[in-house]
Enzyme design. Structure first.
Site, short mmCIF file in Angstrom:
data_model
loop_
_atom_site.label_atom_id
_atom_site.label_comp_id
_atom_site.label_asym_id
_atom_site.label_seq_id
_atom_site.Cartn_x
_atom_site.Cartn_y
_atom_site.Cartn_z
N SER A 40 0.80 -1.22 0.00
CA SER A 40 0.00 0.00 0.00
C SER A 40 0.83 1.28 0.00
O SER A 40 0.29 2.37 -0.07
CB SER A 40 -0.96 -0.01 1.20
OG SER A 40 -0.22 0.07 2.37
N LYS A 95 -6.69 3.38 8.73
CA LYS A 95 -5.76 4.35 8.13
C LYS A 95 -6.35 5.75 8.14
O LYS A 95 -5.67 6.73 8.46
CB LYS A 95 -5.43 3.92 6.70
CG LYS A 95 -4.52 2.70 6.63
CD LYS A 95 -4.33 2.28 5.19
CE LYS A 95 -3.36 1.10 5.10
NZ LYS A 95 -3.27 0.59 3.73
#
Ligand code: ADP
Length: 852
Positions: free
Chosen positions: A743, A786
């Site tokens: 990511s 996140k």
């Protein structure tokens, strides 16, 4: 030792001269050595020698070593014992000496003394050849008879001793197992004999002679024992009489010894235990085992170690809640209220728990999945478990599985082991005292594995509704029904939960909290709880919401609320001191009167200026209530803020971008830094990266190189070949933590684009997404955590992959209001959003020009 059939000793032996004690073959003796020759022998033979042969020495009895080295040797006793030095211990106190532990092997006779100094060495002849005797005695009838007679006496003697002493039992076994010809030597060294007698036995080289000489010694010992028992007997008879007339004794108050009483008590205890076993509601199988054990216990002498073991076992069996349970009082409406009262937010979790409880209410014996709460620490997983127990009216027990790597921890140790005990499940049942508690299996993701078996496999049996009605703990060794127990598990991540275990559980994700949720949790739950724990009231302390926000943003950085709770605890402690001091002062009227006028003045100014509370708090005056915790007080109590908003500072140079990472402890923001220098086109990566992360870095560089012209990216010398004469270094700070996963792709591209274009990345934007070589952005996991991390860090925009749009629904409305989301499906869009004024402008102009 003497039992060995073919001992061959060296023909030359160094001699150890002993005066006290006689070592016989097959026995062991400790002897102290301090005379010059003996010391020399120990030093140069035993301590320096390396072979087994060098540890064999000749022990000569009845001969003292002269105290001086120069003196001549006295005449040596003709027969000695070859011995193996098993242990040498040296000491300097009170004078240098060694203590030797020697085991006799066989007799020898000195043929010739070869040297006297530094220690005597002699040529010797081995006298005992055991294998010969064994062969001989079969042929010699007389010897056979003698040995039989000897054996009988020996058995008679040993059986007169207390067989419950392990050494005696062992000796009894040895009598049968050792060759008969070894027995005279061994028994002579065990029974009471003088040195002179031992010497005679040593000198009796012929076996027949030896048997003949030892039999009278045995008989003497037997007679002695008989006499001893006779003198004790009357007392024992008395004892029996006392036991026989016990009922009367109670009335007549015949005094008895304390020993008697103890024995009687123990006997009563065992009877009581038996009664308890019979009246307990244990299973039939368990009852059978227990009755068998109690029968054994009654016959066992108390001094036997097994006595205590068996008794502990039986006591546990009686204590276990075989049939005892609490009654479920389940009312879904009440459960909902209770869950809501105990916990703020966590709607999804509460909804699922209510469904679970509702099904339980409708169908009593639920063989449903085990619930497993997965989320960062401090988000209330354990505390929800406790609430569930409360709603059901059941007992609650937490079993911490973190670090457990031995299956015996779950399933218990077999009773044959020393210190054996039941596993944690059975222990838990004993603690709660009912068979239907709520067991919280905490941290199932931290189960270890070791040579002692896999605890996860043992847990499988516990959790499987098909099997757990007959769970067999190794210690109990009988089945116990666990089907009424309600198991709930917690974990930080599912990645490390063994797959088979994961399969049995239904995972419920418990994500971290937003700042607003934390403030609410603090004010509704944490602060009232802390006040109560510290004996404070809202009239004494006041913590406004801005202060809580300050604690959350500047003193903690976590997904849960545990650290926040601790900080609130620290504040309460500090305030408790002030309040207590204040009360102390109030009880001293004279001082209060003296400082009266000043006090008033202080309080007036304080009221007007709440910031100065921490300063006034330092004055030795009772502070006015309630004490207001503002930022200054916070700084005073908790020290300077631990986390500052460093984002904008760190983004003040080109070559830095903010990524978002997921960890078992919640989401985190991650800075990616890049720098370039003259070199040969190498890429250096630092910061403990996994393979996937390294691949992402290579992908990012390749994509930028192939698109350098389009974006007008150049290296230091103005070339579009970015790696021409240039080295690149990429660093992911917080180097001690291993980072892996795809990511970070978009972040690396943005960071490098910033480096080569010399433009700054916007300081309020964070990003996450996987990239492909063609510049597409692929979806990633952990979006909610996140985003919360970005929100915590005060970032205003988050770039996420287009295909992660669906994950945004889970995010709280207030976070969605604060954070703007940019959905990107390709890297062009990412770069456009990451730089002020977009990124592709120049490229577009150039393309236009070329078209013209
Ligand atoms: P975990 O088991 O997830 O590590 P705990 O259950 O031990 O966390 O929670 C830590 C503390 O935070 C507990 O005192 C708990 O009461 C409190 N807490 C956590 N979440 C909430 C919530 N949503 N509402 C009220 N208190 C909470």
């Amino acid at each position: 030792m003497a039992a060995g059939s073919a001992i061959q000793i060296p023909s030359r032996l160094p001699l150890l001269l002993t005066h006290e004690g006689v070592l016989l073959p097959g026995s062991t003796m400790r002897t102290s050595v301090d005379s010059p020759r003996n010391m020399q022998l120990v030093r140069s033979r035993l301590l320096k020698g390396t072979s087994l042969r060098s540890t064999i020495i000749g022990v000569i009895p009845n001969t003292s070593d002269p105290t001086s080295d120069c003196d001549d040797l006295p005449s040596l006793h003709r027969i000695g014992t070859a011995a193996l030095a098993v242990q040498v211990v040296g000491s300097n106190w009170p004078k240098p000496h060694y203590t030797l532990l020697v085991t006799g092997l066989c007799r020898f006779q000195i043929l010739q003394l070869l040297k006297e100094k530094p220690y005597p060495v002699a040529e010797v002849e081995q006298l005992d050849r055991l294998e010969q005797f064994t062969n001989q005695h079969k042929s010699e009838e007389e010897l056979g008879e003698l040995s039989e007679q000897f054996y009988k006496y020996a058995v008679q003697l040993v059986e007169m001793l207390d067989m419950s002493v392990p050494a005696v039992a062992k000796l009894r076994r040895l009598l049968d197992n050792l060759p008969r010809e070894a027995l005279p030597d061994i028994l002579t060294s065990i029974i009471r004999t003088s040195n002179q007698e031992k010497l005679q036995i040593l000198d009796a080289v012929r076996l027949e002679e030896r048997f003949k000489m030892t039999i009278p010694l045995l008989v003497r010992q037997i007679e002695g024992l008989k006499l001893l028992q006779k003198t004790r007997k009357p007392k024992q008879d008395d004892d029996k009489r006392v036991v026989a007339i016990r009922p009367n004794r109670r009335i007549n108050h015949i005094p008895s010894t304390t020993e008697d009483e103890e024995e009687e008590e123990d006997h009563d205890d065992v009877v009581m235990l038996e009664k308890k076993i019979r009246t307990s509601s244990m299973s039939e199988q368990a009852l059978k085992v227990c009755l068998k054990e109690i029968k054994r216990l009654k016959k066992m002498p108390q001094s036997m170690p097994e006595y205590a073991l068996t008794r502990n076992y039986l006591e546990l069996m009686v204590e276990l809640p075989w049939n005892k349970s609490t009654k479920d009082r389940l009312e879904i409406r009440a459960a909902r209220i209770l869950l809501d009262n105990d916990h703020y937010a966590m709607e999804k979790l509460k909804k699922r728990v209510l469904e679970y409880l509702a099904v339980r209410q409708l169908k009593n014996n639920l063989k449903g999945p085990i619930l497993c709460f997965v989320g960062p620490p401090g988000v209330g997983k354990t505390s929800v478990g406790r609430s569930i127990a409360k709603t059901l009216g059941r007992e609650f027990h937490r079993i911490a599985l973190g670090g457990v790597c031995d299956q015996s921890d779950i399933r218990g140790h077999r009773r044959t082991y020393v210190g054996s005990m039941p596993g944690r499940i059975i222990n838990g049942l004993k603690t709660v005292g009912v068979n239907n508690p709520v067991f919280l299996l905490d941290e199932v993701d931290k189960l270890g594995k070791s040579l002692q078996g896999d605890p996860a496999a043992a847990l499988l049996e516990v959790l499987d509704p098909e099997q757990n009605h007959s769970f067999t703990d190794h210690y109990l060794n009988v089945a116990f029904d666990l089907s009424q127990v309600l198991f709930i598990a917690t974990a930080n991540t599912t990645a490390t939960i063994p797959p088979a275990l994961l399969d049995r559980m239904e995972i419920i994700q418990v994500p971290g909290y937003t700042q607003e949720e934390k403030i609410e949790i603090a004010h509704r739950h944490l602060i009232p709880k802390q006040l109560e724990q510290h004996g404070l009231t809202p009239q004494q302390i006041q913590i406004p919401q801005v202060t809580t926000l300050d604690i959350i943003t500047r003193y903690t950085r976590e997904a849960g609320v545990r650290s926040l709770d601790r900080k609130l605890g620290a504040i309460c402690r500090a305030v408790a001191v002030k309040v207590a001091e204040g009360q102390h002062k109030e009880t001293k009227p004279d001082r209060a009167e003296v400082g009266d006028g000043e006090d008033c003045r202080e309080h007036v100014t304080e009221d007007a200026k709440p910031e100065s509370i921490s300063e006034t708090a330092d004055l030795a005056l009772p502070p006015e209530m309630p004490i207001l915790i503002d930022f200054h007080a916070l700084k005073d109590i908790l020290g300077p803020p631990m986390y500052e908003m460093e984002v904008s500072e760190r983004l003040s140079q080109p070559g830095v971008a903010i990524g978002l990472a997921w960890t078992p402890l919640g989401g985190e923001i991650m800075f990616v830094e890049a720098s370039r220098m003259e070199g040969e086109g190498q890429l250096t990566l630092t910061g403990q990266l996994g393979d996937v992360m390294k691949e992402s870095a290579h992908l990012a560089i390749s994509w930028l190189r192939s698109n350098a012209k389009r974006y007008q990216l150049t290296n230091a010398s103005g070339s579009f070949d970015l790696l021409d004469n240039t080295d690149i270094h990429l660093h992911f700070p917080a180097g001690a933590v291993t980072k892996d996963g795809p990511s970070a792709g978009v972040t690396i591209v943005t960071c490098l684009a910033s480096l080569f274009s010399g433009r700054l990345v916007c300081s309020d934007v964070a990003m996450t997404g996987e990239i492909t070589l063609r510049g597409l952005v692929l979806p990633v996991g952990g979006i909610k955590d996140k985003v919360l991390a970005a929100h915590r860090a005060g970032l205003k925009r988050v770039i996420i992959p287009q295909r992660n749009e669906k994950d945004l629904e889970e995010i709280a409305v207030n976070v969605r209001q604060d954070v703007r989301f940019v959905l990107a499906s390709c890297l062009d869009e990412v770069l456009n959003a990451a730089f002020d004024g977009g990124f592709a402008v120049k490229a577009r102009v150039e393309r236009l020009n070329s078209k013209l």
